[in-house]
Write an enzyme that holds these catalytic residues in place. Structure first.
Site, short mmCIF file in Angstrom:
data_model
loop_
_atom_site.label_atom_id
_atom_site.label_comp_id
_atom_site.label_asym_id
_atom_site.label_seq_id
_atom_site.Cartn_x
_atom_site.Cartn_y
_atom_site.Cartn_z
N SER A 135 3.98 -11.78 -6.16
CA SER A 135 2.85 -10.99 -5.70
C SER A 135 1.59 -11.84 -5.82
O SER A 135 1.24 -12.28 -6.91
CB SER A 135 2.72 -9.72 -6.55
OG SER A 135 1.51 -9.05 -6.28
N LYS A 161 4.56 -11.10 -1.46
CA LYS A 161 3.68 -9.95 -1.24
C LYS A 161 2.26 -10.45 -1.34
O LYS A 161 1.94 -11.21 -2.25
CB LYS A 161 3.98 -8.89 -2.30
CG LYS A 161 2.92 -7.82 -2.48
CD LYS A 161 3.46 -6.69 -3.34
CE LYS A 161 2.50 -6.30 -4.45
NZ LYS A 161 3.07 -5.22 -5.31
N LYS A 163 -1.87 -9.27 -1.50
CA LYS A 163 -2.78 -8.16 -1.72
C LYS A 163 -3.78 -8.13 -0.58
O LYS A 163 -4.25 -9.19 -0.12
CB LYS A 163 -3.53 -8.36 -3.04
CG LYS A 163 -2.63 -8.26 -4.25
CD LYS A 163 -2.14 -6.84 -4.46
CE LYS A 163 -1.43 -6.69 -5.80
NZ LYS A 163 -1.02 -5.29 -6.04
N ASP A 188 0.15 -5.22 0.03
CA ASP A 188 -0.16 -4.14 -0.92
C ASP A 188 -1.67 -3.90 -0.92
O ASP A 188 -2.45 -4.79 -1.26
CB ASP A 188 0.31 -4.54 -2.33
CG ASP A 188 0.17 -3.41 -3.35
OD1 ASP A 188 -0.32 -2.32 -2.98
OD2 ASP A 188 0.54 -3.63 -4.52
N GLU A 213 2.45 -1.42 1.32
CA GLU A 213 2.45 -0.68 0.05
C GLU A 213 1.12 0.03 -0.19
O GLU A 213 0.06 -0.57 -0.09
CB GLU A 213 2.73 -1.69 -1.08
CG GLU A 213 2.88 -1.09 -2.46
CD GLU A 213 3.25 -2.16 -3.51
OE1 GLU A 213 3.67 -3.27 -3.13
OE2 GLU A 213 3.10 -1.87 -4.71
N ASP A 238 3.51 3.28 -4.32
CA ASP A 238 3.48 2.79 -5.71
C ASP A 238 2.70 3.84 -6.51
O ASP A 238 3.30 4.78 -7.09
CB ASP A 238 2.81 1.40 -5.71
CG ASP A 238 2.55 0.81 -7.10
OD1 ASP A 238 2.80 1.50 -8.10
OD2 ASP A 238 2.08 -0.34 -7.20
N GLY A 290 5.75 -4.71 -10.59
CA GLY A 290 5.35 -5.43 -11.80
C GLY A 290 3.94 -5.08 -12.18
O GLY A 290 3.15 -4.60 -11.35
#
Ligand code: OSB
Ligand code: MG
Length: 369
Positions: A135, A161, A163, A188, A213, A238, A290
């Site tokens: 991530s 992933k 952000k 995400d 996400e 999430d 995580g």
């Protein structure tokens, strides 16, 4: 196996590089380590609440208070048959799932050590290595992001992933997709959009992403279902999923097609398993999220991700991706096939290094005093 003593350590650990999300930037990650003693056994637990209430309302400070003043007094001197019994004991405290999850994790570690069985065995895990990804936080520019992604790919990660937040979404994701056309890629947003502002994310639907996400607010299940209807790419929740009940409601509403499971967010490993079981029975893919855990929480995540429904790679990276110095003697490394091996020693299967713990510890308290 009566719990007779609990020690809390308030930790502050320096990350190797800053981690930036739509809710803020972290260089020093705080958390709480729990040492729970029963007879001559010690179980470890990690409470993943951070310094600031950015991801959730819980902080290391609120979790410290709730653990010290309510949860620990309710479990001291008590013997539990299973984790559900412990949860019933803690149910008088409304909310505060991360505080509860830390205590429950330590109970599982104790139970495994008592029985000579690994957490993976206790939970019913079937994989001995689990598929993982990395991530990556928001970088200075899309060009810089492409460089950072390339670095992780050369380390062997096969799923990435990134952000995103408003203004740092479409161009960043397009740049990564252009540079790596075949990469398993997902994004995400950590709740940074509304149904209206999420209009700007429409071009993401053309980029062959694994999932998007948590685009909208935690309490916006209904608007997620309206957004999912406009997107071909699966939405993954999430922050919105706090229990198996929420998961069922989200799926009934078609608010998502994939669920990210984090034991801390849902109040413990037992609830995480319940969400997994529900999703498995409905054919909904899940993966293990995580929270920048230490080696303790990472061991628990690996055991959880070994359950059969975890069919997508987890946000469980190698130890060296996170801290300058971790607190466990065992460090997790990436296998060449982008997996990490699940520990098989009793309980969590990790040992806390007393000196590293001292160096990371801002404060400590032992109960009963
Ligand atoms: O939303 O998944 C998230 C870290 C802290 C808080 C929230 C999130 C994250 C991550 C990091 O994405 C995943 C990891 O631990 O590697
Ligand atoms: Mg997330």
């Amino acid at each position: 196996m009566k719990i007779n003593r609990v020690t809390l350590h308030h930790l502050s650990m320096e990350l190797r590089s800053p981690f930036e999300t739509s809710f803020g930037r972290t260089l020093k990650r705080e958390s709480i380590l729990l040492l729970v003693e029963a007879g001559d056994l010690t179980g470890y637990g990690e409470c993943v609440a951070d310094r600031d209430p950015g991801y959730s309302y819980e902080t290391a400070g609120t979790a410290w208070h709730i653990l010290r003043d309510f949860l620990i007094p309710s479990v001291l001197g008590v013997e539990f048959e299973d984790a559900h019994e412990m949860q019933r004991r803690m149910a008088g405290v409304r909310g505060h799932p991360m505080a509860k999850a830390g205590l429950e994790m330590a109970w599982w570690d104790l139970e495994g050590k008592r029985m000579g069985r690994s957490l993976r065995q206790l939970l019913g895990g079937v994989y001995d290595r689990v598929a993982v990804g990395v991530s990556i936080g928001i970088q200075e520019s899309p060009q810089e992001l492409v460089k950072v992604v390339g670095g992780y790919l050369s380390e062997g990660y096969s799923r990435v992933k990134i952000k995103i937040k408003p203004e740092r979404d479409v161009a960043d994701t397009q740049a990564v997709r252009e540079a790596f056309p075949d990469l398993r890629l997902q994004v995400d947003a950590n709740s940074a959009y509304t149904l209206e502002t999420a209009e700007s994310l429409a071009p993401l639907d053309e980029l062959d992403l694994l999932l998007i996400e948590q685009p909208l607010a935690e309490d916006d299940l209904w608007d997620h279902s309206r957004l999912q209807a406009r997107f071909t790419t699966p939405i993954c929740l999430d922050e919105s999923i706090l229990s198996a009940r929420h998961a069922r409601q989200a799926l009934e509403m078609k608010a998502c097609r994939i669920i990210n499971i984090k034991a801390g967010r849902v109040g413990g490993l037992s609830q995480a398993v319940a969400i997994h079981n529900l999703c498995l029975s409905q054919g909904i893919p899940v993966w293990c999220g995580g929270m920048l855990e230490t080696g303790v929480g990472r061991a628990a995540n690996l055991a959880l991700a070994s359950l059969p429904g975890f069919t997508l790679p987890g946000d469980i990276s190698a130890s060296r991706r996170y801290y300058l110095e971790d607190i466990t003697g065992e460090l997790f490394s990436l296998n060449p096939d982008s997996t990490i091996t699940v520990p098989d020693a009793p309980g969590l299967g990790v040992n806390v290094d007393a000196r590293a713990l001292e160096r990371a510890s801002l404060a400590r308290i032992t109960l009963p005093e």
